[in-house]
Enzyme design. Structure first.
Site, mmCIF file in Angstrom:
data_model
loop_
_atom_site.group_PDB
_atom_site.id
_atom_site.type_symbol
_atom_site.label_atom_id
_atom_site.label_comp_id
_atom_site.label_asym_id
_atom_site.label_seq_id
_atom_site.Cartn_x
_atom_site.Cartn_y
_atom_site.Cartn_z
ATOM 1 N N GLY A 183 21.623 43.168 67.253
ATOM 2 C CA GLY A 183 19.796 43.450 66.026
ATOM 3 C C GLY A 183 19.415 44.952 66.335
ATOM 4 N N ARG A 210 22.936 47.577 54.557
ATOM 5 C CA ARG A 210 22.849 48.227 55.557
ATOM 6 C C ARG A 210 23.628 49.455 56.277
ATOM 7 N NH1 ARG A 210 24.249 44.690 61.713
ATOM 8 N NH2 ARG A 210 22.800 46.045 63.285
ATOM 9 N N HIS A 262 29.538 37.224 50.291
ATOM 10 C CA HIS A 262 29.580 37.918 50.354
ATOM 11 C C HIS A 262 30.454 38.626 49.110
ATOM 12 C CE1 HIS A 262 28.228 37.365 54.497
ATOM 13 N NE2 HIS A 262 29.042 36.994 55.114
HETATM 14 P P1 A3P Z 1 24.697 43.149 65.269
HETATM 15 O O1 A3P Z 1 26.417 42.978 65.379
HETATM 16 O O2 A3P Z 1 24.313 45.345 64.661
HETATM 17 O O3 A3P Z 1 24.067 42.843 66.399
HETATM 18 P P2 A3P Z 1 25.502 39.318 59.065
HETATM 19 O O4 A3P Z 1 24.685 37.811 59.197
HETATM 20 O O5 A3P Z 1 25.634 39.424 57.766
HETATM 21 O O6 A3P Z 1 26.916 38.673 59.662
HETATM 22 O O7 A3P Z 1 25.021 39.959 60.364
HETATM 23 C C1 A3P Z 1 25.102 40.210 61.624
HETATM 24 C C2 A3P Z 1 24.506 41.107 61.537
HETATM 25 O O8 A3P Z 1 22.846 40.410 61.613
HETATM 26 C C3 A3P Z 1 24.107 41.190 63.639
HETATM 27 O O9 A3P Z 1 24.026 42.800 63.589
HETATM 28 C C4 A3P Z 1 23.189 40.618 64.489
HETATM 29 O O10 A3P Z 1 22.812 40.680 65.370
HETATM 30 C C5 A3P Z 1 22.145 40.654 62.564
HETATM 31 N N1 A3P Z 1 20.796 40.467 63.105
HETATM 32 C C6 A3P Z 1 20.896 39.270 63.059
HETATM 33 N N2 A3P Z 1 19.839 38.439 62.777
HETATM 34 C C7 A3P Z 1 18.867 39.102 63.170
HETATM 35 C C8 A3P Z 1 17.257 39.408 62.941
HETATM 36 N N3 A3P Z 1 16.603 38.704 63.412
HETATM 37 N N4 A3P Z 1 16.976 40.938 63.070
HETATM 38 C C9 A3P Z 1 18.103 42.285 63.041
HETATM 39 N N5 A3P Z 1 19.149 41.655 63.364
HETATM 40 C C10 A3P Z 1 19.772 40.446 63.137
#
Ligand code: A3P
Length: 307
Positions: free
Chosen positions: A266, A145, A123
């Site tokens: 998500g 994003r 990150h």
């Molecule tokens: P939300 O909190 O908006 O639901 P990271 O992995 O970088 O921490 O990002 C987390 C975000 O990615 C979260 O967003 C999570 O729900 C979303 N996410 C994880 N898997 C996903 C998938 N298969 N499709 C879409 N979003 C996903």
């Protein structure tokens, strides 16, 4: 709490024990500042960050980069499936997320023993990454994003993740995100750093929103970028297993009790349930000042997803 257990290196390498350690800390001790940027005290202490300068990337590494909450764990799952399908191997995912800034110095040293091809993630802002991520020219996949949904996701993550302090309030977290006073620093600084590298042939930037829109296309493009060819059937099978609902269903197995921390909603557009009109306008203004007119902004489709 058995502190001896927590201090033994084997257990400190384990995410669960580190979460337990953080759960016992006061919120104000969970982050510390290094060169102006906040990091997790437990996961990325100074000795871990110092050691990163020695990390030797290889040309055939797969490097995955994302500002927090842009879809890093989603892409880790997709990449592991691509690697297994393309090579015909069935490697089980390691327990630890592949974030180099979470690897204690002794574990960083063991990376040298890992057979190719390694999946390494971070990150970190490009300026703070191991220099060999650029000098050795491995392929780098960067996930972005839209900033409004990233902020919302980050806010909930702060409140659910024992490693991070709770957000004092929505309004306070909103203003911290806007000024970049959150762990790993400013979203906009990260975006501008990747804007500079957007035409680098070793860099591919993908957007969370595009992946939501057409995951099979994303899987195909990512596999081609890393020279990990897939059949059409493999592409559609990987995309099918990587939708939000499929990953949530499998999350107990893949992430145990941490599943609910990593998978929340998500969706695209959840910011509309959180931002006040004034906050939305404030973000639009910051976006205009920082990113409007850039190539990254054109890819981000801000007007479509953030208005
Ligand atoms: P939300 O909190 O908006 O639901 P990271 O992995 O970088 O921490 O990002 C987390 C975000 O990615 C979260 O967003 C999570 O729900 C979303 N996410 C994880 N898997 C996903 C998938 N298969 N499709 C879409 N979003 C996903």
């Amino acid at each position: 709490m058995n502190t001896q257990k927590l201090q033994s290196p084997a257990n400190m390498n384990d995410m669960k024990s580190r979460m337990e350690k953080a759960a016992e800390m006061k919120d104000e001790d969970k982050l510390y500042r290094r060169d102006g940027i906040l990091y997790s005290t437990v996961l990325s202490p100074p000795e871990t960050m110092d050691k990163l300068k020695d990390l030797q990337a290889r040309e055939d590494d797969l490097i995955l980069v994302a500002y927090p909450k842009c879809g890093f764990n989603w892409m880790v799952a997709v990449l592991r499936k691509i690697m297994n399908a393309s090579t015909g191997k069935d490697e089980k995912p390691p327990e630890r997320p592949p974030l180099v800034e979470f690897l204690p110095p002794d574990v960083q040293e063991k990376l040298a023993e890992m057979p190719p091809r390694r999946l390494l993630g971070t990150h970190l802002h490009p300026d703070n990454m191991p220099a060999t991520f650029f000098t050795k020219k491995p392929k780098i996949l960067v996930v972005f994003r839209n900033p409004k949904d990233t902020l919302v996701s980050y806010y909930h993550f702060m409140n659910k993740n024992p490693l991070l302090p709770n957000a004092e309030s929505w309004d306070k977290f909103f203003s911290d995100f806007m000024t970049g006073d959150v762990s790993w620093g400013s979203y906009f600084d990260h975006a501008l750093a990747w804007e500079k590298r957007i035409d680098d042939p070793n860099v591919m930037i993908v957007m969370y929103e595009d992946l939501k829109q057409n995951l099979p296309e994303g899987v195909k493009k990512i596999s081609e970028f890393f020279s990990l060819p897939l059949t059409d059937e493999q592409v559609s099978s990987i995309a099918g297993q990587s939708t939000f609902s499929a990953m949530v269903e499998n999350s107990q197995k893949s992430h145990g009790n941490f599943g609910s921390i990593f998978f929340r909603k998500g969706e695209v557009g959840d910011w509309k349930n959180h931002f006040s009109d004034a906050q939305s306008k404030q973000m639009d203004e910051l976006y205009q000042a920082k990113l409007a007119g850039t190539k990254l902004a054109a890819r981000m489709n801000y007007d479509l997803y953030c208005q």
